[in-house]
Design a protein around this motif. Structure first.
Motif, PDB file in Angstrom:
ATOM      1  N   GLN A  27      -6.561  -1.049   2.514  1.00  0.00           N
ATOM      2  CA  GLN A  27      -5.737  -0.147   1.716  1.00  0.00           C
ATOM      3  C   GLN A  27      -5.595   1.239   2.333  1.00  0.00           C
ATOM      4  O   GLN A  27      -5.111   2.158   1.670  1.00  0.00           O
ATOM      5  N   THR A  87       0.824  -1.208   0.000  1.00  0.00           N
ATOM      6  CA  THR A  87       0.000   0.000   0.000  1.00  0.00           C
ATOM      7  C   THR A  87       0.865   1.268   0.000  1.00  0.00           C
ATOM      8  O   THR A  87       0.541   2.241  -0.670  1.00  0.00           O
ATOM      9  N   GLY A 127      -1.470  -5.743  -0.900  1.00  0.00           N
ATOM     10  CA  GLY A 127      -1.479  -4.458  -0.216  1.00  0.00           C
ATOM     11  C   GLY A 127      -0.743  -4.509   1.102  1.00  0.00           C
ATOM     12  O   GLY A 127      -0.066  -3.563   1.485  1.00  0.00           O
TER      13      GLY A 127
END
Lengths: 360, 180
Positions: free
Chosen positions: A33, A10, A174
């Motif tokens: 995220q 992320t 992520g």
């Protein structure tokens, strides 16, 4: 090791977007995220760029619409339920032909689902999501490094074709940390944004950003033009990786994102049992790499096995691409469960050693 | 060929994720391919934390550790959860101050270290995780202790470096000398 740094997926998205000269970020937090927004909140103001935490995903995507209309490079990031809220805005962006980047770090669904990794937004990303006859380039990285590289590509493709584009990863991509290198890259030649609504600037005619065409003839013309554009994108921007496909295989796996990495482990494990597997890994989910199947369809004895973290979505595109020439089977897990290499291998063995197809 | 798939597990606040990060940084410095995948799901909300770290000189396929070569546990639920995930012959390192039983399996190597007691003696109970990490690196030799210390110096807080260093060395000394 060069200039590699260890980064969470992320945060790497945030840094890659900053380096790709993204000027505006609009978003609303949602696991898994939220760190994208957190990273941008720290970075963007320092660079004199805009970071706005919107009051909702609906607001965020409409802020993107506004910023994109002025021709600045802009983006938003969310996860599955948030992307559903943005669907209307994405259709408007496609209709008004506005370039922007949308990140979807996919979590389990439907509804609020879970916060664990999933690939169940394939249909939403590639088959519309919003209303109307539109398509959107969708990039599916399988590592943090590739995610970083594809952020720049996705922005460029968006500008080049005046379209929203999406980078879609699962929750694991992520959340995991991997070494990444931010490579200096030759920028793509991009057209002037002479369509942007930035004032007359000496012209006599206003630029209008709009997706409303009340005359059917006019709207059909608009659609025809959009379809021609989508065809060009299909011809020029389709990407895929073929892994161990340069040989006669017993079976070829089809997988993208984290699942493709699991499949690579399966391919290695299968060698020990004397089973030869290849892998088709779509890097663009739309345009779907039909060509990869043209290249491999004669090199697989038992056909293809699509492996997904969904109940079977991409497998439909595999069927269309293969068009009955070989059997297609599916293996998937849902709800945030991750396919185990042993389970995939067991399915492979059923197909290859026993000739059993289990998916109907 | 050097290759380790490690699970670190315990409660939130014990430095579980940091242990994994320092090992990943060290692996990167040793020119290995590395990945670090934390738990971020409901188990995190329940106060337990774990992460899977892979270090290998081959390409990393899945970042999900499904068959661990080593497991480090700092609470009993983690021992129960991850004992079965160890491959045969794998290494289990247990903080014996926090886990009141040993592993049930007999086909694995178990190292029990009273890390809380030892860390307290070093003057910082928070360094217990580093004692266990020192033992892991010493026993597996996946990276050298020097590289590990360098990664802690480069990526950890400077104020804790001395105590972390002593903790790593303490843990390394606890590893019985065994033939490989």
């Amino acid at each position: 090791m060069g200039n590699k740094v260890l980064m969470k997926g992320t945060e790497a998205i945030g840094e890659a977007a900053v380096r790709a000269d993204c000027q505006c970020f609009f978003g609303y937090p949602i696991t898994p995220q939220t760190e994208v927004a957190a990273y941008m909140a720290k970075k963007m103001p320092k660079l004199g760029r805009a970071f706005v935490q919107a009051e909702s995903e609906v607001a965020a995507i409409n802020m993107v619409y506004g910023a994109a209309g002025t021709g600045v490079r802009c983006m938003t990031s969310s996860s599955s339920p948030g992307i559903s809220l943005m669907a209307e805005g994405i259709s408007y962006l496609a209709g008004a032909e506005l370039p922007c980047l949308i990140i979807n770090i996919v979590r389990g669904g439907p509804g609020l689902g879970s916060i664990q990794a999933a690939q169940s937004d394939y249909f939403q990303a590639t088959k519309g999501g919003g209303h109307g006859d539109y398509n959107m380039p969708v990039f599916a990285p399988s590592s943090v490094q590739e995610m970083v590289d594809l952020i720049q590509d996705a922005f460029d493709v968006a500008d080049l074709y005046r379209t929203p584009s999406m980078v879609m990863g699962d929750g694991m991509l992520g959340q995991m940390m991997e070494p990444v290198e931010f490579r200096e890259r030759e920028p793509r030649r991009l057209p002037e944004k002479d369509w942007a609504a930035t004032g007359l600037l000496g012209r006599t005619k206003h630029n209008v950003i709009n997706s409303l065409y009340l005359e059917p003839e006019e709207l059909e013309q608009h659609n025809t033009r959009l379809q021609a554009k989508y065809k060009t994108i299909q011809e020029n921007e389709t990407r895929y990786e073929l892994f161990h496909c340069d040989r006669e295989n017993d079976l070829i796996l089809v997988a993208y994102g984290t699942t493709s990495r699991i499949c690579k482990n399966v391919i290695k494990a299968a060698e020990k049992d004397g089973i030869k597997l290849g892998l088709v890994r779509p890097i663009t989910l739309w345009p779907f790499p039909d060509q990869a199947f043209e290249e491999t369809v004669t090199r697989t004895k038992f056909g293809y096995l699509s492996v997904e973290m969904s109940a079977g979505q991409m497998v439909e595109d595999v069927r269309l691409a293969v068009n009955g020439r070989k059997p297609i089977d599916f293996y998937g897990r849902t709800g945030g469960m991750v396919p185990h290499p042993d389970d995939i291998l067991a399915r492979v063995k059923q197909m290859v050693l026993e000739g059993v197809s289990l998916w109907h | 060929m050097p290759s380790q798939e490690v699970v670190f597990a315990g409660f939130g606040g014990q430095g579980i994720l940091s242990m994994g990060k320092f090992l990943a940084y060290a692996g990167m410095e040793a020119n290995l391919n590395v990945s670090w995948l934390p738990s971020y799901g409901p188990e995190m909300r329940g106060g337990t934390a774990n992460c899977g770290v892979i270090l290998t000189d081959e390409a990393i396929g899945s970042p999900v550790v499904t068959r661990a070569t080593s497991v480090v546990v700092m609470n009993r639920p983690s021992l129960e959860k991850f004992e079965h995930m160890l491959e045969s012959g794998g290494l289990m390192i247990i903080d014996s101050d926090l886990v009141n039983r040993s592993a049930e399996r007999t086909d694995i190597e178990v190292i029990r270290i009273p890390a809380q007691t030892l860390a307290e003696r070093l003057g910082n109970k928070k360094a217990a995780n580093m004692i266990l990490l020192g033992a892991l690196v010493k026993r597996t030799e996946i990276v050298s202790l020097e590289v590990l210390l360098r990664s802690i110096q480069a990526h950890g807080k400077a104020e804790f470096f001395q105590v972390n260093k002593r903790a790593i060395e303490e843990g390394a000394q606890r590893v019985p000398l065994l033939a490989h």
